[in-house]
Design an enzyme around this catalytic site. Structure first.
Site, short mmCIF file in Angstrom:
data_model
loop_
_atom_site.label_atom_id
_atom_site.label_comp_id
_atom_site.label_asym_id
_atom_site.label_seq_id
_atom_site.Cartn_x
_atom_site.Cartn_y
_atom_site.Cartn_z
N LYS A 192 1.01 4.11 -2.89
CA LYS A 192 0.65 5.50 -2.60
C LYS A 192 1.82 6.45 -2.86
CE LYS A 192 -3.66 5.30 -1.41
NZ LYS A 192 -4.65 5.71 -2.44
N TYR A 251 0.83 -1.21 0.00
CA TYR A 251 0.00 0.00 0.00
C TYR A 251 0.87 1.27 0.00
CZ TYR A 251 -3.75 3.12 1.72
OH TYR A 251 -4.66 4.14 1.87
P1 NDP Z 1 -13.24 2.35 1.44
O1 NDP Z 1 -12.80 0.92 1.60
O2 NDP Z 1 -14.22 2.93 2.38
O3 NDP Z 1 -13.80 2.56 -0.05
C1 NDP Z 1 -13.06 2.09 -1.12
C2 NDP Z 1 -13.74 2.49 -2.41
O4 NDP Z 1 -12.91 2.07 -3.50
C3 NDP Z 1 -15.09 1.81 -2.59
O5 NDP Z 1 -15.98 2.72 -3.19
C4 NDP Z 1 -14.77 0.66 -3.54
O6 NDP Z 1 -15.86 0.31 -4.40
C5 NDP Z 1 -13.69 1.29 -4.39
N1 NDP Z 1 -12.88 0.29 -5.08
C6 NDP Z 1 -12.06 -0.65 -4.52
N2 NDP Z 1 -11.52 -1.41 -5.49
C7 NDP Z 1 -11.99 -0.94 -6.67
C8 NDP Z 1 -11.80 -1.29 -8.03
N3 NDP Z 1 -10.99 -2.31 -8.38
N4 NDP Z 1 -12.46 -0.59 -8.98
C9 NDP Z 1 -13.29 0.43 -8.65
N5 NDP Z 1 -13.51 0.81 -7.37
C10 NDP Z 1 -12.87 0.13 -6.41
O7 NDP Z 1 -11.87 3.19 1.42
P2 NDP Z 1 -11.59 4.70 1.86
O8 NDP Z 1 -12.74 5.55 1.51
O9 NDP Z 1 -11.05 4.68 3.21
O10 NDP Z 1 -10.38 5.03 0.88
C11 NDP Z 1 -10.55 5.82 -0.30
C12 NDP Z 1 -9.17 6.22 -0.78
O11 NDP Z 1 -8.52 6.99 0.22
C13 NDP Z 1 -8.27 5.04 -1.09
O12 NDP Z 1 -7.46 5.33 -2.20
C14 NDP Z 1 -7.43 4.93 0.16
O13 NDP Z 1 -6.22 4.30 -0.10
C15 NDP Z 1 -7.28 6.40 0.52
N6 NDP Z 1 -6.93 6.67 1.90
C16 NDP Z 1 -7.76 6.29 2.93
C17 NDP Z 1 -7.42 6.59 4.21
C18 NDP Z 1 -8.28 6.24 5.38
O14 NDP Z 1 -7.82 6.44 6.52
N7 NDP Z 1 -9.50 5.78 5.21
C19 NDP Z 1 -6.15 7.28 4.54
C20 NDP Z 1 -5.38 7.64 3.40
C21 NDP Z 1 -5.77 7.34 2.12
P3 NDP Z 1 -16.83 -0.96 -4.06
O15 NDP Z 1 -17.37 -0.71 -2.69
O16 NDP Z 1 -17.86 -0.92 -5.13
O17 NDP Z 1 -15.95 -2.17 -4.12
#
Ligand code: NDP
Length: 245
Positions: free
Chosen positions: A157, A153
């Site tokens: 990133k 990860y």
């Molecule tokens: P969630 O797990 O809550 O949501 C992830 C989202 O990504 C979902 O909408 C999911 O869709 C989608 N997704 C996953 N795989 C795919 C794919 N192959 N194609 C299309 N959509 C996909 O994650 P977060 O909201 O926490 O994270 C969002 C972003 O922020 C990510 O990039 C994460 O790395 C980043 N981030 C998050 C942090 C945190 O603390 N939460 C901190 C720093 C960065 P579906 O549900 O339909 O599978």
């Protein structure tokens, strides 16, 4: 924000949902991408429409270029060309490196890096041709500091930093911008699935003493998507409660 047309990958849940809803509140037309959470994406569309905005749910696994192409056709049918792409879709598969399989390594790099590649390639011309075209990538605090059990990860990133910086240089020739937001720990399922002791430790290590809310990321993304950010490009904006990395 002036009414814009925006695509948010991974807009069905968590941070992406917050960004999509914020764009909707700002009067944008929003394409809410999801992979498997169809019902959740439909809820986001409903919420945006209830707030007076326009939205459509568009399914695609961002790692699959053909699926991204089909998604783009759905977006164009709904809204025509777009102004803003937010590469937000993400997964984690945490395990200490000595036990990490190549499948776990590849799966995480695929979603974050190949996903950003396919979506950006697909919408690149739209961003160039839009009057205030914007590429916004979601990275993470762990790209700078690393994190136990997250070699895949953190690597993905950190790659997003270089991707953003390079796209910023290339898009600048066309008057469009590319920026990156690096969230700290934010209250989504990615964090609530962590053991409680780790969340408590994160809160302790964060000067503001808490994890963040999706709205606090969405506000910064909305600013970067707006004309108000017109002289900012190639930046990584940290939104992490004051963690010093
Ligand atoms: P969630 O797990 O809550 O949501 C992830 C989202 O990504 C979902 O909408 C999911 O869709 C989608 N997704 C996953 N795989 C795919 C794919 N192959 N194609 C299309 N959509 C996909 O994650 P977060 O909201 O926490 O994270 C969002 C972003 O922020 C990510 O990039 C994460 O790395 C980043 N981030 C998050 C942090 C945190 O603390 N939460 C901190 C720093 C960065 P579906 O549900 O339909 O599978």
């Amino acid at each position: 924000m002036d009414a814009k047309t925006c695509v948010v990958t991974g807009g069905s849940r968590g941070i992406g949902r917050g960004i999509a809803e914020r764009f909707g509140e700002d009067g944008c037309s929003v394409a809410v991408n999801y992979h498997s959470s169809e019902a959740a994406a439909a809820e986001v569309v409903e919420a945006i429409e209830a707030a007076g905005g326009e939205a459509v749910a568009v399914q695609a696994d961002v790692t699959d270029p053909e699926a991204v192409g089909r998604m783009a056709a759905d977006v164009r049918e709904a809204f025509g060309s777009i102004d803003v792409l937010v590469n937000n879709a993400g997964i984690n598969q945490d395990v200490f490196f000595e036990e990490m399989t190549h499948e776990q390594w590849e799966a995480v790099l695929d979603v974050h890096l190949d996903g950003a590649f396919h979506c950006t390639q697909t919408f690149y011309d739209d961003i160039v041709e839009a009057p205030d075209g914007r590429l916004i990538n979601i990275s993470s605090i762990v790209a700078k500091g690393g994190n136990l059990g997250q070699a895949n990860y953190a690597t993905a990133k950190a790659g997003i930093f270089g991707f953003t910086r390079t796209l910023a240089l290339e898009l600048a020739r066309e008057g469009s911008t590319a920026n990156c937001v690096a969230p700290g720990f934010i209250d989504t399922s990615m964090v609530s699935d962590l053991p409680e002791a780790i969340v408590e430790q994160v809160e302790e290590d964060t000067p503001l003493g808490r994890i963040g809310d999706v709205a606090e990321i969405a506000d910064v993304v909305a600013f970067l998507a707006s004309a108000r950010s017109s002289f900012i490009t190639g930046e990584v904006i940290d939104v992490n409660g004051g963690m010093d990395l």
